[in-house]
Design an enzyme around this catalytic site. Sequence first.
Site, PDB file in Angstrom:
ATOM      1  N   ASP A 333      45.819   6.214  -0.186  1.00  0.00           N
ATOM      2  CA  ASP A 333      46.150   5.383   0.982  1.00  0.00           C
ATOM      3  C   ASP A 333      46.979   6.644   1.961  1.00  0.00           C
ATOM      4  O   ASP A 333      47.657   7.651   1.536  1.00  0.00           O
ATOM      5  CB  ASP A 333      47.013   4.375   0.751  1.00  0.00           C
ATOM      6  CG  ASP A 333      48.281   4.777  -0.169  1.00  0.00           C
ATOM      7  OD1 ASP A 333      48.155   5.464  -1.180  1.00  0.00           O
ATOM      8  OD2 ASP A 333      49.347   4.269   0.147  1.00  0.00           O
ATOM      9  N   GLU A 334      47.033   6.072   3.253  1.00  0.00           N
ATOM     10  CA  GLU A 334      47.811   6.958   4.177  1.00  0.00           C
ATOM     11  C   GLU A 334      47.998   8.583   3.951  1.00  0.00           C
ATOM     12  O   GLU A 334      49.124   9.113   3.898  1.00  0.00           O
ATOM     13  CB  GLU A 334      49.286   6.433   3.969  1.00  0.00           C
ATOM     14  CG  GLU A 334      49.513   4.891   4.359  1.00  0.00           C
ATOM     15  CD  GLU A 334      50.832   4.344   3.970  1.00  0.00           C
ATOM     16  OE1 GLU A 334      51.217   3.768   4.706  1.00  0.00           O
ATOM     17  OE2 GLU A 334      51.576   4.713   2.957  1.00  0.00           O
ATOM     18  N   ALA A 335      46.761   8.998   3.947  1.00  0.00           N
ATOM     19  CA  ALA A 335      46.549  10.497   3.921  1.00  0.00           C
ATOM     20  C   ALA A 335      46.668  11.044   5.034  1.00  0.00           C
ATOM     21  O   ALA A 335      45.711  11.960   5.584  1.00  0.00           O
ATOM     22  CB  ALA A 335      45.353  10.788   2.787  1.00  0.00           C
ATOM     23  N   GLN A 336      47.676  10.935   5.923  1.00  0.00           N
ATOM     24  CA  GLN A 336      47.918  11.368   7.322  1.00  0.00           C
ATOM     25  C   GLN A 336      48.218  12.987   7.198  1.00  0.00           C
ATOM     26  O   GLN A 336      47.637  13.430   8.360  1.00  0.00           O
ATOM     27  CB  GLN A 336      49.177  10.772   8.064  1.00  0.00           C
ATOM     28  CG  GLN A 336      48.751   9.548   8.609  1.00  0.00           C
ATOM     29  CD  GLN A 336      49.328   8.177   7.824  1.00  0.00           C
ATOM     30  OE1 GLN A 336      48.860   8.169   6.453  1.00  0.00           O
ATOM     31  NE2 GLN A 336      50.452   7.773   8.143  1.00  0.00           N
TER      32      GLN A 336
END
Length: 525
Positions: A333-336
Amino acid sequence: MTRRLTAVLASAALITLSCAQPSTAAEGPPQTRASAVNVPGLVPEPVSVQAAGGTYEITAATRIVVPTGDGFRAASGLAAVLRRSTGFPLPIVRSGTGIVLDAGGGVGHGDEGYRLTVSTDGVLIRADSGEGLFRGVQTLRQLLPAAVESRTRQPGPWKVAGVEIEDYPRFAYRGAMLDVARHFFDVGEVKRYIDLAVAYKVNVLHLHLSDDQGWRIAIKSWPRLTTVGGRTAVDGDPGGYYTLAEYKDIVRYARERYVTVVPEIDTPGHTNAALASYAKLNCDGKARKPYTGTDVGFSSLCTGKEITYRFLGDVVGELAKITPGPYIDLGGDEAQSTQHADYVAFVDRVQKIVHRYGKSLMGWEEIAGAHVSPDSVAEHWNPVTGTQEGTENAREAAAKGVKLVMAPADHAYLDMKYTASTPLGQDWAGLVEARDSYDWDPARLITGVGEDDVLGVEAPIWTETLRKPADLEFMAYPRLPGIAEIGWSPASSHSWADYRTRVAAQGPRWTAASVDFYRSPQIPF
Ligand code: NGO
């Protein structure tokens, strides 16, 4: 496995059942017709409840009868609950009358299904497996007075109204996710979380074992993960981690209750604790500083470095050895802070690593963007209310034949505040009152994601603001049972008006078990 059959009955906190309407479903159990009797409100609602005459009373002479070895786990679970509150000896024996738990088969309701009959002569739970008996025992607990959940001896009497119940789950996966990374919860605290959840037929414990703020599982080949990464928690609170023996103890405890543990190591983002433990895992070779804030999206494993995959090979290999369940969850998740192309290549590679150790990959919904194989499972978590973008990953997963676990934050996140004045929790996905957590259907939430795409549901509890077991319990109850019911009960029995009275009947049970639950004004507690 998943079955789609139609419920006939509605029950309520001490409602009168009478002449239920026949089912209109094409496939389904025998239609139910009940004569008037008081049956306590059950959560999750069984497939069919038929009132029968008479009452059975558990006394000092009652025995728990287990004709086959398969019933022993269910019997000892029941004995543990009943002995402490009734004070009766309740021996577990091989033959006779009393509370009979028979895994002899022939019921035909699948692994988790059961048939429960209460008459003047006794209680009979029949199933095709010990697991089915265990689920049936949870129903029996709710047929008894609330004081049965007390940890100390109570006066009774311990009467059960005559009833016939046929039951089996709608979805195979009914999970509770616990974030032990933001704040650590020790083995005893995890066991209590399991104990409370299994009463509602939850069958998966997903442990979020690593994040930016802490690494919580000992990995022999990478010891600094715990000696460095395990030390921290949000706000500088004490850290902690499970030794191998402790993790095995959790897995064993869960297994005795027919709960599968899904361990999660969140990657490639949410990895600051690992990046602080080993300089060599960073692209620049410099260890990150420990992190105790609550931001997300700032950390990433170095997806271009070979050592990243050696590291994950070691971690997955060690975890796979001590995890009997089919899934290893690698987050995603959320691998920005990871370029999209790098992210896709990373997920493709870690999926192979998981396969190498004989497991399937589970991850948050973003993994749907990689070349995920159909044995993988994606967990839908983005809020769905009013947004399209929050649903695209789930649709993509379904299109790739990847099954979904549904945990939309605006319904299923137990860390969302109930109301603006809830002292704990967050509100980034909105406020989630009891009704919001119950009133959704995992197979109707997203266009393109239907019943067959859904493996089940999960209620995640993230612990940025939750420090102690009482915090968890206040946020989880009453919402967790509602999500468990969505996973278990037939869609046709879904009714907030009915559910609110049934869940109200759980209040005295939680009080007896010293659970400080949220007294939602939407529920007539
Ligand atoms: C998001 C985020 C987590 C947070 C949580 C808080 C997912 C899958 N990633 O859910 O890191 O803890 O929200 O509600």
